[in-house]
Motif scaffolding. Structure first.
Motif, mmCIF file in Angstrom:
data_model
loop_
_atom_site.group_PDB
_atom_site.id
_atom_site.type_symbol
_atom_site.label_atom_id
_atom_site.label_comp_id
_atom_site.label_asym_id
_atom_site.label_seq_id
_atom_site.Cartn_x
_atom_site.Cartn_y
_atom_site.Cartn_z
ATOM 1 N N LEU A 67 1.463 9.078 -5.999
ATOM 2 C CA LEU A 67 1.622 10.476 -5.606
ATOM 3 C C LEU A 67 2.771 11.142 -6.369
ATOM 4 O O LEU A 67 2.629 12.254 -6.888
ATOM 5 C CB LEU A 67 1.860 10.582 -4.100
ATOM 6 N N ILE A 68 3.888 10.466 -6.472
ATOM 7 C CA ILE A 68 5.043 11.030 -7.182
ATOM 8 C C ILE A 68 4.721 11.243 -8.657
ATOM 9 O O ILE A 68 5.031 12.295 -9.222
ATOM 10 C CB ILE A 68 6.281 10.127 -6.995
ATOM 11 N N THR A 69 4.075 10.267 -9.275
ATOM 12 C CA THR A 69 3.711 10.398 -10.688
ATOM 13 C C THR A 69 2.763 11.561 -10.911
ATOM 14 O O THR A 69 2.945 12.362 -11.836
ATOM 15 C CB THR A 69 3.064 9.094 -11.188
ATOM 16 N N SER A 70 1.748 11.674 -10.075
ATOM 17 C CA SER A 70 0.782 12.750 -10.265
ATOM 18 C C SER A 70 1.388 14.117 -9.964
ATOM 19 O O SER A 70 1.075 15.106 -10.640
ATOM 20 C CB SER A 70 -0.461 12.506 -9.416
ATOM 21 N N VAL A 71 2.290 14.211 -8.995
ATOM 22 C CA VAL A 71 2.949 15.486 -8.703
ATOM 23 C C VAL A 71 3.859 15.893 -9.862
ATOM 24 O O VAL A 71 3.888 17.067 -10.255
ATOM 25 C CB VAL A 71 3.732 15.411 -7.372
ATOM 26 N N VAL A 72 4.573 14.944 -10.447
ATOM 27 C CA VAL A 72 5.425 15.256 -11.596
ATOM 28 C C VAL A 72 4.579 15.757 -12.768
ATOM 29 O O VAL A 72 4.915 16.756 -13.418
ATOM 30 C CB VAL A 72 6.275 14.031 -11.997
ATOM 31 N N LEU A 73 3.467 15.082 -13.037
ATOM 32 C CA LEU A 73 2.587 15.531 -14.116
ATOM 33 C C LEU A 73 1.992 16.903 -13.831
ATOM 34 O O LEU A 73 1.855 17.730 -14.739
ATOM 35 C CB LEU A 73 1.472 14.510 -14.343
ATOM 36 N N ALA A 74 1.649 17.162 -12.586
ATOM 37 C CA ALA A 74 1.107 18.473 -12.221
ATOM 38 C C ALA A 74 2.160 19.565 -12.398
ATOM 39 O O ALA A 74 1.855 20.665 -12.870
ATOM 40 C CB ALA A 74 0.597 18.447 -10.783
ATOM 41 N N ILE A 75 3.396 19.279 -12.033
ATOM 42 C CA ILE A 75 4.473 20.264 -12.209
ATOM 43 C C ILE A 75 4.706 20.540 -13.690
ATOM 44 O O ILE A 75 4.881 21.694 -14.096
ATOM 45 C CB ILE A 75 5.763 19.788 -11.505
ATOM 46 N N VAL A 76 4.705 19.490 -14.507
ATOM 47 C CA VAL A 76 4.852 19.679 -15.956
ATOM 48 C C VAL A 76 3.708 20.530 -16.492
ATOM 49 O O VAL A 76 3.919 21.429 -17.314
ATOM 50 C CB VAL A 76 4.924 18.316 -16.676
ATOM 51 N N VAL B 165 0.831 -1.199 0.000
ATOM 52 C CA VAL B 165 0.000 0.000 0.000
ATOM 53 C C VAL B 165 0.868 1.253 0.000
ATOM 54 O O VAL B 165 0.597 2.211 -0.730
ATOM 55 C CB VAL B 165 -0.962 -0.003 1.209
ATOM 56 N N VAL B 166 1.921 1.259 0.785
ATOM 57 C CA VAL B 166 2.811 2.420 0.851
ATOM 58 C C VAL B 166 3.504 2.645 -0.487
ATOM 59 O O VAL B 166 3.572 3.771 -0.992
ATOM 60 C CB VAL B 166 3.841 2.246 1.992
ATOM 61 N N VAL B 167 3.989 1.575 -1.107
ATOM 62 C CA VAL B 167 4.683 1.698 -2.387
ATOM 63 C C VAL B 167 3.745 2.211 -3.472
ATOM 64 O O VAL B 167 4.086 3.127 -4.230
ATOM 65 C CB VAL B 167 5.321 0.352 -2.796
ATOM 66 N N VAL B 168 2.550 1.660 -3.544
ATOM 67 C CA VAL B 168 1.602 2.098 -4.568
ATOM 68 C C VAL B 168 1.164 3.536 -4.316
ATOM 69 O O VAL B 168 1.056 4.338 -5.255
ATOM 70 C CB VAL B 168 0.380 1.143 -4.600
#
Length: 105
Positions: free
Chosen positions: A27-36, A19-22
């Motif tokens: 979260l990291i993927t969505s934050v990177v996309l939001a920053i882009v 659960v922590v890994v997923v």
């Protein structure tokens, strides 16, 4: 699916780790996309329109889109976690006691 398999096999720590890994990877993927999205907010609107008024409106609204990207990336993981914990099978009175806590978050 991995969480339920680990719980069924009697490995609660492996389930928690899954659960922590997923959650973190989502979260990291969505934050990177939001920053882009925020970095390209002045450029990305011209892919859909040639009008400057519309492009400026899209640039002004892009922070809301970036926030929606982050929330949309995390929400399915949290929903799956609730389903895995039998959250949807709570009795009616338990659900009524829990709902005010959800709205405070």
């Amino acid at each position: 699916m991995r969480v339920s398999n680990e719980l069924g096999a009697g490995h609660p720590k492996a389930s928690l780790f899954s659960v922590v890994v997923v959650s973190l990877s989502s979260l990291i993927t969505s934050v990177v996309l939001a920053i882009v999205m925020l970095l390209l907010r002045d450029v990305i609107s011209y892919a859909f329109t040639s009008g400057t008024a519309v492009a400026e409106a899209v640039a002004e609204l892009s922070p809301f889109l970036a926030g929606t990207i982050v929330l949309g990336g995390v929400q399915p993981v949290l929903s799956g976690r609730l389903i895995g914990n039998n959250f949807l099978q709570l009795r009616h009175e338990q659900l009524l006691r829990f709902l005010p806590c959800v709205f405070l978050i």
